[in-house]
Design a protein around this motif. Sequence first.
Motif, mmCIF file in Angstrom:
data_model
loop_
_atom_site.group_PDB
_atom_site.id
_atom_site.type_symbol
_atom_site.label_atom_id
_atom_site.label_comp_id
_atom_site.label_asym_id
_atom_site.label_seq_id
_atom_site.Cartn_x
_atom_site.Cartn_y
_atom_site.Cartn_z
ATOM 1 N N SER A 11 62.872 -66.361 54.004
ATOM 2 C CA SER A 11 63.597 -66.544 52.734
ATOM 3 C C SER A 11 63.758 -68.018 52.388
ATOM 4 O O SER A 11 63.846 -68.382 51.212
ATOM 5 N N ALA A 12 63.777 -68.890 53.406
ATOM 6 C CA ALA A 12 63.911 -70.336 53.147
ATOM 7 C C ALA A 12 62.785 -70.840 52.255
ATOM 8 O O ALA A 12 62.979 -71.720 51.413
ATOM 9 N N MET A 13 61.603 -70.239 52.417
ATOM 10 C CA MET A 13 60.440 -70.737 51.672
ATOM 11 C C MET A 13 60.488 -70.359 50.198
ATOM 12 O O MET A 13 59.702 -70.867 49.404
ATOM 13 N N TYR A 14 61.404 -69.465 49.833
ATOM 14 C CA TYR A 14 61.567 -69.095 48.419
ATOM 15 C C TYR A 14 62.868 -69.672 47.856
ATOM 16 O O TYR A 14 63.246 -69.340 46.747
ATOM 17 N N ASP A 15 63.556 -70.493 48.653
ATOM 18 C CA ASP A 15 64.859 -71.013 48.227
ATOM 19 C C ASP A 15 64.691 -72.449 47.733
ATOM 20 O O ASP A 15 64.294 -73.331 48.501
ATOM 21 N N LYS A 16 65.031 -72.672 46.469
ATOM 22 C CA LYS A 16 64.818 -74.005 45.878
ATOM 23 C C LYS A 16 65.680 -75.070 46.565
ATOM 24 O O LYS A 16 65.382 -76.264 46.487
ATOM 25 N N ASP A 17 66.749 -74.644 47.224
ATOM 26 C CA ASP A 17 67.650 -75.604 47.877
ATOM 27 C C ASP A 17 67.330 -75.807 49.359
ATOM 28 O O ASP A 17 68.063 -76.515 50.050
ATOM 29 N N SER A 18 66.264 -75.180 49.850
ATOM 30 C CA SER A 18 66.142 -75.082 51.312
ATOM 31 C C SER A 18 66.162 -76.430 52.039
ATOM 32 O O SER A 18 66.752 -76.546 53.101
ATOM 33 N N GLU A 19 65.537 -77.460 51.482
ATOM 34 C CA GLU A 19 65.487 -78.754 52.195
ATOM 35 C C GLU A 19 66.587 -79.721 51.759
ATOM 36 O O GLU A 19 66.592 -80.877 52.174
ATOM 37 N N ASP A 20 67.482 -79.258 50.894
ATOM 38 C CA ASP A 20 68.562 -80.123 50.382
ATOM 39 C C ASP A 20 69.806 -79.911 51.261
ATOM 40 O O ASP A 20 70.390 -78.821 51.280
ATOM 41 N N ASN A 21 70.202 -80.944 51.989
ATOM 42 C CA ASN A 21 71.349 -80.819 52.893
ATOM 43 C C ASN A 21 72.645 -81.365 52.299
ATOM 44 O O ASN A 21 73.608 -81.629 53.023
ATOM 45 N N SER A 22 72.689 -81.542 50.979
ATOM 46 C CA SER A 22 73.936 -81.996 50.352
ATOM 47 C C SER A 22 74.976 -80.881 50.475
ATOM 48 O O SER A 22 74.620 -79.694 50.612
ATOM 49 N N VAL A 23 76.245 -81.257 50.385
ATOM 50 C CA VAL A 23 77.303 -80.250 50.533
ATOM 51 C C VAL A 23 77.222 -79.220 49.411
ATOM 52 O O VAL A 23 77.436 -78.023 49.639
ATOM 53 N N GLU A 24 76.839 -79.651 48.182
ATOM 54 C CA GLU A 24 76.739 -78.694 47.059
ATOM 55 C C GLU A 24 75.639 -77.674 47.347
ATOM 56 O O GLU A 24 75.825 -76.471 47.154
ATOM 57 N N ALA A 25 74.481 -78.165 47.807
ATOM 58 C CA ALA A 25 73.371 -77.244 48.106
ATOM 59 C C ALA A 25 73.746 -76.332 49.271
ATOM 60 O O ALA A 25 73.417 -75.138 49.266
ATOM 61 N N ASN A 26 74.430 -76.870 50.259
ATOM 62 C CA ASN A 26 74.816 -76.033 51.406
ATOM 63 C C ASN A 26 75.793 -74.932 51.002
ATOM 64 O O ASN A 26 75.744 -73.820 51.527
ATOM 65 N N ARG A 27 76.675 -75.226 50.065
ATOM 66 C CA ARG A 27 77.587 -74.176 49.565
ATOM 67 C C ARG A 27 76.803 -73.105 48.814
ATOM 68 O O ARG A 27 77.059 -71.916 48.962
#
Length: 380
Positions: free
Chosen positions: A104-120
Amino acid sequence: MAEVAKKGLEGIVVAESKTSLVNGSEGKLVYEGYPIETLAENASFEEVAFLLWNERLPNKAELENLRSTIATEATLPAELIAQLKSYPVKADPMAMLRTAVSASAMYDKDSEDNSVEANRRKAIRLTGQITTICAAWDRIRNGKEPIAPRKDLTLAQNFIYMLSGDEPDATASEAIDVYLVLLAEHGMNASTFASRVTVATGSDMHSGIVSGIGTLKGPSHGGANAEAMNMFLEIAEPENVEPWFKKNIKEGDRRIMGIGHRIYKALDPRAAILEEKAKALAESSGNEKWFQIAKKLADAARADSYFIERKLFPNVDYYSAIVLYTIHLDVDMFTPLFAMARVVGWSAHIIEQFANNRLIRPDVNYVGPMGLQWTPVDQR
Ligand SMILES: CC(C)(COP(=O)(O)OP(=O)(O)OC[C@H]1O[C@@H](n2cnc3c(N)ncnc32)[C@H](O)[C@@H]1OP(=O)(O)O)[C@@H](O)C(=O)NCCC(=O)NCCS
């Protein structure tokens, strides 16, 4: 002189955390300041998720917003559903879940973004999607088409709806909701530690959750709920409890699954709540046999000096097995259900780890040989 290794890292403190307090000697569990008994009685799973992700309870609008966002984000990409359909139907559901969440990570636009907003955002999405993956898998392996989540339901209701296609039954969805509340978070347990170790390298939330799922799978951790039910099924009748206990535990070398805990040396407070729920469900369903077997076995252990001396009590997995079996869930779906709850705790810890990160890298004492002479391969 090297320090002596602490087997199983028992008693080693590895982080400061605001998520939960586990008091093993008194049998207490607190999420963000609220005792588990209060939350089990009053909070929905979504309310607990908000609490663990935001360190405070939501107001009405915030709670409704989180419920509907989780329900919306629970939709799976079509490519992922196609992948699920390609997995072997006999696959272990936890192996399936580990693989599907990784994919599922490979279809998630936020997958490589480790900002707190993306993590939420990812915490919310993963919470919804893990539930949909579990329900979809149970249908696919039974030759049925998966059902998309409904936007008007809670996570617990959606799970029941996506499993059956029917309007969610109130008793079953309430039982699942309280189960999810009780299992959402639990200090520095093995899978949470694994999640934190993974993201502490600067890796991403999906990788951390995959580590958590792989770790939860084992019978010493989340796999114990299914193992406990298999044990009750093996015992089969209340009158078999005593001979089974004598042969397998007293004279054999087996463990009672769902009993014992690294931290709790008193009754696990979640087990006390689940025992009551299991009893009520058994009575209302008219099938009390499994509860009677569990109760009789727990009583046999509580009266036995081996269990008394070692302070071994039923843990969360013991009576939850009866609850989940009574609402007709397949036994091999019990541990995926644990993951459906614990993704909230894992993601809360991942966000906490990123907020104050340092690579987690313990040491080891080398006890192997030294100074060996090299022998070429054709002379060995
Ligand atoms: C949870 C568990 C892994 C904790 O392990 P731990 O803290 O490493 O404790 P240990 O495995 O060292 O066990 C301590 C002692 O209690 C005994 N013990 C622990 N759990 C037992 C059980 N369920 N049945 C019988 N004996 C048990 C061990 O044999 C050991 O005895 P010893 O000191 O004579 O060697 C362990 O209690 C267990 O295997 N329980 C069953 C599985 C389970 O329910 N897991 C879910 C946990 S939430």
